[in-house]
Design a protein around this motif. Structure first.
Motif, PDB file in Angstrom:
ATOM      1  N   ALA A  52      19.112  -1.854   6.287  1.00 31.19           N
ATOM      2  CA  ALA A  52      19.563  -2.908   6.285  1.00 31.19           C
ATOM      3  C   ALA A  52      21.052  -2.093   5.678  1.00 31.19           C
ATOM      4  O   ALA A  52      21.965  -2.994   5.213  1.00 31.19           O
ATOM      5  N   SER A  53      21.673  -1.468   5.778  1.00 32.45           N
ATOM      6  CA  SER A  53      22.643  -0.429   5.987  1.00 32.45           C
ATOM      7  C   SER A  53      23.271  -0.750   3.976  1.00 32.45           C
ATOM      8  O   SER A  53      24.108  -1.236   4.272  1.00 32.45           O
ATOM      9  N   SER A  54      22.559  -0.653   3.674  1.00 27.58           N
ATOM     10  CA  SER A  54      22.609  -1.545   2.018  1.00 27.58           C
ATOM     11  C   SER A  54      21.753   0.284   0.867  1.00 27.58           C
ATOM     12  O   SER A  54      20.328   0.392   1.355  1.00 27.58           O
ATOM     13  N   GLU A  55      22.296   0.468   0.111  1.00 25.89           N
ATOM     14  CA  GLU A  55      21.265   0.750  -1.099  1.00 25.89           C
ATOM     15  C   GLU A  55      20.811   0.016  -2.586  1.00 25.89           C
ATOM     16  O   GLU A  55      20.778   0.273  -3.438  1.00 25.89           O
ATOM     17  N   LEU A  56      20.480  -1.735  -1.947  1.00 27.51           N
ATOM     18  CA  LEU A  56      20.411  -2.112  -3.345  1.00 27.51           C
ATOM     19  C   LEU A  56      18.822  -2.021  -3.045  1.00 27.51           C
ATOM     20  O   LEU A  56      17.986  -1.141  -2.496  1.00 27.51           O
ATOM     21  N   PRO A  57      18.344  -2.386  -4.257  1.00 28.02           N
ATOM     22  CA  PRO A  57      16.586  -1.840  -4.298  1.00 28.02           C
ATOM     23  C   PRO A  57      16.143  -2.033  -3.467  1.00 28.02           C
ATOM     24  O   PRO A  57      16.612  -3.190  -2.482  1.00 28.02           O
ATOM     25  N   ALA A  58      15.282  -1.307  -3.118  1.00 26.87           N
ATOM     26  CA  ALA A  58      14.674  -1.719  -1.712  1.00 26.87           C
ATOM     27  C   ALA A  58      13.163  -0.882  -1.669  1.00 26.87           C
ATOM     28  O   ALA A  58      12.746   0.166  -2.678  1.00 26.87           O
ATOM     29  N   ALA A  59      12.175  -1.262  -1.312  1.00 23.01           N
ATOM     30  CA  ALA A  59      10.588  -0.352  -1.317  1.00 23.01           C
ATOM     31  C   ALA A  59       9.847  -0.671   0.063  1.00 23.01           C
ATOM     32  O   ALA A  59      10.205  -1.468   0.822  1.00 23.01           O
ATOM     33  N   PHE A  60       9.914   1.250   0.181  1.00 21.57           N
ATOM     34  CA  PHE A  60       8.063   0.921   1.079  1.00 21.57           C
ATOM     35  C   PHE A  60       7.317   0.987   0.860  1.00 21.57           C
ATOM     36  O   PHE A  60       7.080   1.720  -0.055  1.00 21.57           O
ATOM     37  N   LEU A  61       5.811   0.265   1.181  1.00 24.00           N
ATOM     38  CA  LEU A  61       4.573  -0.185   0.786  1.00 24.00           C
ATOM     39  C   LEU A  61       3.522   0.395   2.323  1.00 24.00           C
ATOM     40  O   LEU A  61       4.098  -0.260   3.107  1.00 24.00           O
ATOM     41  N   GLU A  62       2.998   1.018   1.577  1.00 22.01           N
ATOM     42  CA  GLU A  62       2.193   1.458   2.752  1.00 22.01           C
ATOM     43  C   GLU A  62       0.590   1.863   1.730  1.00 22.01           C
ATOM     44  O   GLU A  62       0.105   2.362   1.731  1.00 22.01           O
ATOM     45  N   LEU A  63       0.388   1.125   2.817  1.00 18.04           N
ATOM     46  CA  LEU A  63      -1.268   0.985   2.377  1.00 18.04           C
ATOM     47  C   LEU A  63      -2.074   1.675   3.562  1.00 18.04           C
ATOM     48  O   LEU A  63      -2.340   0.921   4.980  1.00 18.04           O
ATOM     49  N   LYS A  64      -3.065   2.264   3.512  1.00 11.11           N
ATOM     50  CA  LYS A  64      -4.182   2.720   3.949  1.00 11.11           C
ATOM     51  C   LYS A  64      -5.918   2.290   3.422  1.00 11.11           C
ATOM     52  O   LYS A  64      -5.253   2.655   2.367  1.00 11.11           O
ATOM     53  N   VAL A  65      -5.916   2.036   4.882  1.00 10.12           N
ATOM     54  CA  VAL A  65      -7.259   1.562   4.138  1.00 10.12           C
ATOM     55  C   VAL A  65      -9.018   1.981   5.853  1.00 10.12           C
ATOM     56  O   VAL A  65      -8.271   1.972   6.412  1.00 10.12           O
ATOM     57  N   LEU A  66     -10.252   2.385   5.107  1.00  8.05           N
ATOM     58  CA  LEU A  66     -10.949   2.650   6.055  1.00  8.05           C
ATOM     59  C   LEU A  66     -11.741   1.322   6.339  1.00  8.05           C
ATOM     60  O   LEU A  66     -12.766   0.896   5.614  1.00  8.05           O
ATOM     61  N   GLY A  67     -11.273   1.039   7.948  1.00 10.96           N
ATOM     62  CA  GLY A  67     -11.940  -0.294   7.974  1.00 10.96           C
ATOM     63  C   GLY A  67     -11.161  -1.030   7.704  1.00 10.96           C
ATOM     64  O   GLY A  67     -11.567  -2.594   7.031  1.00 10.96           O
ATOM     65  N   LEU A  68     -10.052  -1.330   7.306  1.00 10.88           N
ATOM     66  CA  LEU A  68      -9.252  -2.650   7.053  1.00 10.88           C
ATOM     67  C   LEU A  68      -9.152  -3.642   8.431  1.00 10.88           C
ATOM     68  O   LEU A  68      -8.662  -3.661   9.353  1.00 10.88           O
ATOM     69  N   ASP A  69      -9.401  -5.071   7.650  1.00  8.78           N
ATOM     70  CA  ASP A  69      -9.042  -6.603   8.761  1.00  8.78           C
ATOM     71  C   ASP A  69      -7.865  -6.675   8.459  1.00  8.78           C
ATOM     72  O   ASP A  69      -7.211  -7.289   7.532  1.00  8.78           O
ATOM     73  N   PRO A  70      -7.434  -6.294  10.317  1.00  7.54           N
ATOM     74  CA  PRO A  70      -6.019  -7.021   9.796  1.00  7.54           C
ATOM     75  C   PRO A  70      -5.296  -8.713   9.922  1.00  7.54           C
ATOM     76  O   PRO A  70      -4.594  -8.585   8.937  1.00  7.54           O
ATOM     77  N   SER A  71      -6.671  -9.038   9.433  1.00 13.78           N
ATOM     78  CA  SER A  71      -5.949 -11.047   8.940  1.00 13.78           C
ATOM     79  C   SER A  71      -6.173 -10.525   7.517  1.00 13.78           C
ATOM     80  O   SER A  71      -5.588 -11.397   6.921  1.00 13.78           O
ATOM     81  N   LYS A  72      -6.096  -9.680   6.893  1.00 16.70           N
ATOM     82  CA  LYS A  72      -5.454  -9.869   5.554  1.00 16.70           C
ATOM     83  C   LYS A  72      -4.126  -9.305   4.956  1.00 16.70           C
ATOM     84  O   LYS A  72      -4.040  -9.479   3.920  1.00 16.70           O
ATOM     85  N   ASN A  73      -4.153  -8.302   6.891  1.00 20.74           N
ATOM     86  CA  ASN A  73      -1.996  -7.822   5.891  1.00 20.74           C
ATOM     87  C   ASN A  73      -1.610  -8.717   4.967  1.00 20.74           C
ATOM     88  O   ASN A  73       0.187  -8.635   4.613  1.00 20.74           O
TER      89      ASN A  73
END
Length: 114
Positions: A52-73
């Motif tokens: 968002a045009s800023s270097e304030l603390p930020a994070a990218f979290l990626e979760l890879k799952v076998l058989g992910l139920d999207p209702s849990k996202n």
């Protein structure tokens, strides 16, 4: 085997990183109904990251799952971003999450695939 990969420009202490990894592993296992022994989590800190045009603390979290139920996202996004706030000092509105459902046969452990 769920795999959580976190990338952030925050610089938490080693105890904070360890606390985040431990808490995140338990939450992922609990929400997904998986055995914690099969959850893997990785964190990269101190990266050059602009969001968002800023270097304030930020994070990218990626979760890879076998058989992910999207209702849990949504629950996972909420819990993981809250843990990033507590342990990594990244505001929830600066945590970007991605959830990836990995097809069967595309995930391996040792010399076998699931």
């Amino acid at each position: 085997m769920p795999y959580l990969h976190v990338q952030t420009n925050a610089t938490p202490t080693q105890p904070e990183r360890s606390a985040f990894l431990e808490a995140a592993t338990e939450v992922v296992a609990q929400v997904l109904g998986k055995n914690p022994a099969y959850v893997m989590a990785c964190i990269e800190t101190g990266l050059s990251l602009n969001f968002a045009s800023s270097e304030l603390p930020a994070a990218f979290l990626e979760l890879k799952v076998l058989g992910l139920d999207p209702s849990k996202n949504k629950e996972l996004a909420t819990l993981l971003s809250d843990m990033a706030r507590v342990h990594l000092h990244v505001s929830e509105d600066r945590c970007f999450s991605r959830f990836v459902d990995t097809p069967r046969g595309h995930w391996g452990l040792g010399n076998d695939v699931f």
